[in-house]
Design an enzyme around this catalytic site. Structure first.
Site, PDB file in Angstrom:
ATOM      1  N   TRP A  98      -0.340  21.675 -34.750  1.00 55.18           N
ATOM      2  CA  TRP A  98      -0.246  22.657 -33.662  1.00 55.18           C
ATOM      3  C   TRP A  98      -0.610  21.940 -32.361  1.00 55.18           C
ATOM      4  CZ3 TRP A  98      -4.659  23.256 -30.817  1.00 55.18           C
ATOM      5  CH2 TRP A  98      -5.891  22.966 -31.435  1.00 55.18           C
ATOM      6  N   GLU A 141     -16.535  19.922 -26.986  1.00 56.35           N
ATOM      7  CA  GLU A 141     -15.254  19.307 -27.376  1.00 56.35           C
ATOM      8  C   GLU A 141     -14.741  18.357 -26.295  1.00 56.35           C
ATOM      9  OE1 GLU A 141     -13.676  19.568 -30.208  1.00 56.35           O
ATOM     10  OE2 GLU A 141     -14.581  21.301 -31.174  1.00 56.35           O
ATOM     11  N   GLU A 179      -8.685  15.813 -32.415  1.00 53.80           N
ATOM     12  CA  GLU A 179      -9.777  16.527 -31.744  1.00 53.80           C
ATOM     13  C   GLU A 179      -9.449  16.818 -30.278  1.00 53.80           C
ATOM     14  OE1 GLU A 179     -12.835  17.712 -32.499  1.00 53.80           O
ATOM     15  OE2 GLU A 179     -12.763  17.263 -34.625  1.00 53.80           O
ATOM     16  N   HIS A 182      -8.572  20.236 -29.134  1.00 58.87           N
ATOM     17  CA  HIS A 182      -9.541  21.349 -29.145  1.00 58.87           C
ATOM     18  C   HIS A 182     -10.057  21.672 -27.737  1.00 58.87           C
ATOM     19  CE1 HIS A 182     -10.562  20.181 -33.590  1.00 58.87           C
ATOM     20  NE2 HIS A 182      -9.299  20.512 -33.410  1.00 58.87           N
ATOM     21  N   GLU A 232     -19.057  18.023 -38.334  1.00 51.20           N
ATOM     22  CA  GLU A 232     -17.763  18.702 -38.548  1.00 51.20           C
ATOM     23  C   GLU A 232     -18.006  20.065 -39.181  1.00 51.20           C
ATOM     24  OE1 GLU A 232     -15.036  17.879 -37.295  1.00 51.20           O
ATOM     25  OE2 GLU A 232     -15.047  15.724 -37.016  1.00 51.20           O
ATOM     26  N   THR A 235     -19.374  22.422 -36.474  1.00 51.78           N
ATOM     27  CA  THR A 235     -18.341  22.937 -35.564  1.00 51.78           C
ATOM     28  C   THR A 235     -17.399  23.899 -36.291  1.00 51.78           C
ATOM     29  OG1 THR A 235     -17.142  20.872 -35.894  1.00 51.78           O
ATOM     30  CG2 THR A 235     -18.311  21.108 -33.815  1.00 51.78           C
ATOM     31  N   ASP A 264      -9.139  22.852 -38.305  1.00 49.99           N
ATOM     32  CA  ASP A 264      -9.130  21.386 -38.124  1.00 49.99           C
ATOM     33  C   ASP A 264     -10.489  20.799 -38.494  1.00 49.99           C
ATOM     34  OD1 ASP A 264      -6.562  21.186 -37.166  1.00 49.99           O
ATOM     35  OD2 ASP A 264      -7.111  20.490 -35.153  1.00 49.99           O
ATOM     36  N   GLU A 265     -11.542  21.464 -38.020  1.00 47.80           N
ATOM     37  CA  GLU A 265     -12.904  20.954 -38.276  1.00 47.80           C
ATOM     38  C   GLU A 265     -13.163  20.901 -39.780  1.00 47.80           C
ATOM     39  OE1 GLU A 265     -13.849  19.785 -35.661  1.00 47.80           O
ATOM     40  OE2 GLU A 265     -13.935  21.162 -33.959  1.00 47.80           O
ATOM     41  N   HIS A 268     -11.528  17.896 -41.219  1.00 46.98           N
ATOM     42  CA  HIS A 268     -12.297  16.699 -40.862  1.00 46.98           C
ATOM     43  C   HIS A 268     -13.589  16.613 -41.685  1.00 46.98           C
ATOM     44  CE1 HIS A 268     -10.202  16.756 -36.657  1.00 46.98           C
ATOM     45  NE2 HIS A 268      -9.426  16.280 -37.602  1.00 46.98           N
TER      46      HIS A 268
HETATM   47 FE   LIG Z   1     -14.577  17.992 -35.181  1.00 42.45          FE
HETATM   48 FE   LIG Z   2     -13.404  19.714 -32.454  1.00 43.42          FE
END
Ligand SMILES: [Fe+2]
Ligand SMILES: [Fe+2]
Length: 399
Positions: A98, A141, A179, A182, A232, A235, A264-265, A268
């Site tokens: 995305w 971020e 990242e 974000h 991670e 977040t 996403d976090e 990760h």
């Molecule tokens: Fe992250």
């Molecule tokens: Fe992030």
């Protein structure tokens, strides 16, 4: 008021605030500074110099460097193929990722102005305390250059050239690139709401990147990957909570934005915890000692050196609002620790050295001890006061 605030600060200090050495040594511009630099874990030298006008407003002082024995660097070099097969698989191809624009009004479309108007209508319902949390998360971020730098301090895995083909370096660059979306997305969204003082926010970002961070990872990838695993997940939790709150306020677009970042976090987190899982497999003793070491030092938040040019305790105040709203709390800190201890099966480790056994015992009871301390602090804490936040034009926000 002061004593009540100190109590509240104490429960946040329990888990969220920077290491004591960092906080103790902050100096305002124009003052004389004294700092200590440790070139090895055992040698510390001090010197005094005049503060330069370009020096960061937040400085860290005593720092241990290169604490991993050089022979262990070989472990990471030999894991490059493993990292290629097991780590890079957690990256998403750019074409399938995305992008911030997918969640924002399209400036090239006819309906741009109407979409912005709708966005601003929805954002009117968002309370200031929530905005403070969202801005704090966004600023965190946006200090991404610092985190890439931090990863590249780690011995044995750093990107030696800026375009190194090792799997470790490929991961770090691609992780950074993922990242980077974000901060972009949150920044653009908050800008369009018209609810926050963008200039103050931009200043805070500039100050923060100028200050860096002090995760106390000592160029040591054991410590570094434990830190990133923790962060991670932290977040993932906080963006998940801001998503939940946005839904409650009726801003479903914002909920979607925070939710997509949280996912996403999570990915990760999966990748970083896998590295530490591998380290537990290869070197259980060294890894359990490293985990206990990080937890004894406490995991500092990446944006703990934030400053807006006005509030000397900005990070503490932001943390207090996040704690009160349930966006990120001392309980979350304990839960993350417990999650990681279970994820890495720390209780099941056998054949450890004396130091390893001690670390294992410490870790297996730590989460419940933190929770007890937090409960005690909560029961003693009285209602904290309010604080003006420059991010929302100096409006008072309940701490
Ligand atoms: Fe992250
Ligand atoms: Fe992030």
């Amino acid at each position: 008021m002061a004593s009540r605030m100190a109590l509240r600060l104490n429960d946040v200090t329990l888990c969220l605030s920077p290491p004591i050495a960092t906080r103790r040594c902050r100096r305002r511009a124009g003052s004389v500074r004294v700092f200590a630099v440790a070139s090895t874990p055992s040698t510390v030298s001090t010197k005094v110099e005049d503060k330069k006008p370009f020096a960061p407003p937040r400085e860290v002082h005593v720092q241990v460097t290169h604490s991993m024995p050089p022979q262990k660097i070989e472990i990471f070099k030999s894991l490059d193929d493993w990292a290629r097969d097991n780590l890079l698989t957690h990256l998403k191809p750019v074409e399938k990722c995305w992008q911030p624009q997918d969640f924002l009004p399209d400036p090239a479309s006819e309906g741009f102005h109407d979409e912005v108007k709708e966005l601003r209508e929805r954002a009117k319902e968002i309370p200031d305390d929530y905005l403070v949390c969202l801005v704090g998360d966004m600023i965190t971020e946006e200090a991404l250059p610092t985190y890439q730098t931090m990863l590249n301090t780690l011995d044995g895995v750093r990107d030696e050239t800026g375009a190194s083909p090792t799997a470790w370096a490929v991961w770090t660059r691609a992780w950074t690139a993922e990242e980077n979306r974000h901060g972009d997305l949150l920044n653009k969204y908050l800008y369009l709401t018209g609810r926050v003082d963008m200039r103050q926010i931009e200043k805070t970002i500039q100050y923060l990147i100028g200050s860096g961070m002090d995760p106390r990872t000592e160029n040591n990838p054991y410590l570094g990957f434990i830190y990133t695993s923790f962060q991670e997940r932290a977040t993932f939790i906080s963006h998940g909570n801001t998503a939940r709150h946005a839904k409650d306020y009726g801003d479903l677009k914002l909920a979607q934005i925070c939710g997509i970042i949280a996912s996403d976090e999570k990915r990760h987190e999966t990748a970083y915890t896998k590295i530490v899982e591998k380290l537990f497999e290869i070197d259980p003793d060294g890894t359990v000692v490293a985990l206990a070491d990080m937890m004894k030092k406490k995991i500092s938040m990446p944006a703990h050196l934030m400053f807006d040019g006005q509030d000397d305790k900005l990070f503490d105040h932001f943390s207090m609002v996040a704690q009160r709203l349930g966006v990120y709390t001392a309980r979350d800190y304990a839960d993350i620790l417990e999650f990681l201890v279970n994820r890495w099966k720390v209780a099941d480790l056998t054949g450890l050295s004396g130091e390893g056994n001690k670390a294992q015992d410490y870790l297996c009871t730590l989460a419940s001890r933190i929770r007890k301390l937090d409960e005690r602090a909560q029961s003693r804490a009285k209602k904290a006061g309010t604080m003006p936040f420059s991010w929302v034009y100096g409006r008072e926000v309940q701490l």
